[in-house]
Design a protein around this motif. Structure first.
Motif, PDB file in Angstrom:
ATOM      1  N   PHE A 160       0.831  -1.205   0.000  1.00 20.37           N
ATOM      2  CA  PHE A 160       0.000   0.000   0.000  1.00 20.37           C
ATOM      3  C   PHE A 160       0.867   1.257   0.000  1.00 20.37           C
ATOM      4  O   PHE A 160       0.610   2.207  -0.755  1.00 20.37           O
ATOM      5  CB  PHE A 160      -0.920  -0.004   1.220  1.00 20.37           C
ATOM      6  CG  PHE A 160      -1.744   1.240   1.379  1.00 20.37           C
ATOM      7  CD1 PHE A 160      -2.828   1.486   0.543  1.00 20.37           C
ATOM      8  CD2 PHE A 160      -1.434   2.182   2.357  1.00 20.37           C
ATOM      9  CE1 PHE A 160      -3.584   2.640   0.678  1.00 20.37           C
ATOM     10  CE2 PHE A 160      -2.177   3.329   2.496  1.00 20.37           C
ATOM     11  CZ  PHE A 160      -3.264   3.560   1.658  1.00 20.37           C
TER      12      PHE A 160
ATOM     13  N   LEU B 109       2.461   1.710  -3.484  1.00 16.81           N
ATOM     14  CA  LEU B 109       1.493   2.217  -4.455  1.00 16.81           C
ATOM     15  C   LEU B 109       1.157   3.678  -4.185  1.00 16.81           C
ATOM     16  O   LEU B 109       0.972   4.464  -5.118  1.00 16.81           O
ATOM     17  CB  LEU B 109       0.228   1.362  -4.416  1.00 16.81           C
ATOM     18  CG  LEU B 109       0.373  -0.065  -4.956  1.00 16.81           C
ATOM     19  CD1 LEU B 109      -0.877  -0.871  -4.647  1.00 16.81           C
ATOM     20  CD2 LEU B 109       0.643  -0.060  -6.450  1.00 16.81           C
ATOM     21  N   ARG B 110       1.077   4.036  -2.924  1.00 17.91           N
ATOM     22  CA  ARG B 110       0.782   5.427  -2.580  1.00 17.91           C
ATOM     23  C   ARG B 110       1.905   6.358  -3.040  1.00 17.91           C
ATOM     24  O   ARG B 110       1.651   7.449  -3.570  1.00 17.91           O
ATOM     25  CB  ARG B 110       0.580   5.552  -1.068  1.00 17.91           C
ATOM     26  CG  ARG B 110       0.143   6.934  -0.592  1.00 17.91           C
ATOM     27  CD  ARG B 110      -0.127   6.927   0.885  1.00 17.91           C
ATOM     28  NE  ARG B 110       1.027   6.447   1.644  1.00 17.91           N
ATOM     29  CZ  ARG B 110       1.014   6.290   2.964  1.00 17.91           C
ATOM     30  NH1 ARG B 110      -0.083   6.534   3.651  1.00 17.91           N
ATOM     31  NH2 ARG B 110       2.102   5.867   3.591  1.00 17.91           N
TER      32      ARG B 110
ATOM     33  N   ARG C  77      -4.931   3.630  -7.783  1.00 19.15           N
ATOM     34  CA  ARG C  77      -5.926   3.807  -6.721  1.00 19.15           C
ATOM     35  C   ARG C  77      -6.728   2.532  -6.496  1.00 19.15           C
ATOM     36  O   ARG C  77      -7.057   2.182  -5.353  1.00 19.15           O
ATOM     37  CB  ARG C  77      -6.846   4.973  -7.079  1.00 19.15           C
ATOM     38  CG  ARG C  77      -6.181   6.335  -6.894  1.00 19.15           C
ATOM     39  CD  ARG C  77      -7.077   7.462  -7.374  1.00 19.15           C
ATOM     40  NE  ARG C  77      -6.458   8.763  -7.139  1.00 19.15           N
ATOM     41  CZ  ARG C  77      -6.927   9.912  -7.607  1.00 19.15           C
ATOM     42  NH1 ARG C  77      -8.040   9.919  -8.347  1.00 19.15           N
ATOM     43  NH2 ARG C  77      -6.310  11.039  -7.344  1.00 19.15           N
TER      44      ARG C  77
ATOM     45  N   SER D 249      -4.446   0.123  -4.670  1.00 18.20           N
ATOM     46  CA  SER D 249      -4.267   0.594  -3.299  1.00 18.20           C
ATOM     47  C   SER D 249      -5.477   0.252  -2.443  1.00 18.20           C
ATOM     48  O   SER D 249      -5.340  -0.150  -1.279  1.00 18.20           O
ATOM     49  CB  SER D 249      -4.025   2.106  -3.287  1.00 18.20           C
ATOM     50  OG  SER D 249      -2.824   2.434  -3.950  1.00 18.20           O
TER      51      SER D 249
END
Length: 359
Positions: free
Chosen positions: A81, A84-85, A162, A165
């Protein structure tokens, strides 16, 4: 003159009154029975307490491994996460740069009156100037097309990031919920074990400790003031020679941890749980093992009990909830449970479930 009143008649008379009296006496007798000696449960023997405590520690060990697995999955989901962020943030910056480029082109067109480049070129009388402006217009058109493509590409990538995520965030929350559940299970079993042990008298506790020592470690291990462990002669030498240098390193590391406390969920260097110890021992030898007992058992080649050699991982109980590092001679080094430090123990003290050769 005083009034004479007739005595009030009882609602229960004759047989009914006798029945009520009988019930009242029975109730009193029952109350006395349960509040007195009849209510007291027989006090469990030391052996019964040990059996129950051992079962609670086994349950706590299984819950600890489930906790370790949930934590490993939660850590992986959190790392994914976060990755990806960060990527989404970089993509967003590139999107903003592409939008700024388009904005600058739009502003330039506004300043030139918004005329189509072909019209402006047609109004130019100088052939050389015409060709120069045509080349510039073509380049500007290429840049504008590239900028629009960049915006579209970044928008698509951000939408995908998104979505991914959100999936990892859902997985992270699910594993965090499992973490809390397994932590509560571990703490509950350990608290129940402490409560049982706390009810023992000093004499019973001494008998319990003697029984625990008799069925547990073959090596007395205690910490000195310097933090080093005192070992008996049995624990000071390998019962068998390690088959190679890497295995010898893993066994040597495990032996250096003797006397360190068991702490559920711990991976060192000051404390360990069972799978944390075996993972750390083989990591010191340059081998990466997974975190839990039920994944470590598949981290190498399965071997039978008759094939055991130093360095092998030995697993116990039907749920594969405990592991030790075999050192030869029917012995292992393991982190047993809370209150019992890392020690040398016979592999016969728990039900054998399987073994794996890592190297």
């Amino acid at each position: 003159m005083a009034a004479h009143r007739k005595p009030r008649r009882s609602f229960l008379g004759g047989h009914a009154a006798r029945t009520a009296a009988t019930l009242a006496l029975a109730s009193a007798a029952t109350t006395t029975l349960f509040e007195g000696s009849g209510h007291a449960e027989p006090r469990p023997t030391t052996a019964q307490v040990k059996e129950r405590v051992d079962r609670l520690y086994e349950d706590a060990g299984a819950a600890t491994e489930r906790y370790n697995g949930a934590k490993e999955r939660a850590d992986a989901a959190r790392a994914a996460f976060d990755r990806l962020r960060d990527e989404a943030a970089r993509r967003t910056q590139r999107l903003n740069d592409a939008r700024d480029s388009l904005g600058a082109m739009a502003a330039a067109q506004y300043r030139t009156g918004g005329l189509d480049p072909a019209v402006r070129l047609a109004l130019t009388s100088d052939p050389d100037q015409y060709l120069e402006r045509a080349a510039l217009a073509e380049k500007a058109g290429d840049r504008q097309t590239a900028a629009i493509s960049a915006v579209r590409r970044e928008l698509g990538a951000i939408r995908q990031l998104r979505g991914e995520s959100a999936q990892h965030l859902t997985e992270l929350r699910r594993n965090e919920t499992e973490l809390r559940r397994q932590k509560a299970a571990v703490l509950g079993r350990l608290a129940e074990a402490r409560t049982l042990l706390g009810r023992l008298t000093a004499e019973e506790r001494a008998r319990y400790e003697a029984a625990e020592a008799g069925s547990g470690s073959t090596t007395a291990v205690a910490h000195t003031g310097t933090g080093r462990a005192d070992r008996s002669s049995t624990g000071d030498r390998d019962p068998a020679t390690a088959p190679d240098a890497r295995t010898a390193q893993a066994v040597s590391f495990a032996r250096a941890q003797l006397g360190k406390p068991y702490v559920w969920g711990a991976t060192g260097p000051s404390a360990y749980d069972c799978s944390g110890l075996t993972q750390a021992a083989w990591r010191a030898a340059g081998v990466s093992l997974p975190r839990t007992t039920y994944t470590q058992i598949n981290a190498g080649r399965r071997v039978s009990r008759s094939e055991l050699a130093p360095g092998d991982l030995i697993f116990f109980y039907s749920g594969i909830s405990h592991v030790g590092l075999y050192i030869g001679g029917g012995q292992m080094i393991h982190a047993p449970r809370p209150g019992a430090p890392v020690r040398v123990a016979p592999i016969d003290e728990m039900p054998f479930a399987g073994a794996t050769r890592v190297a």
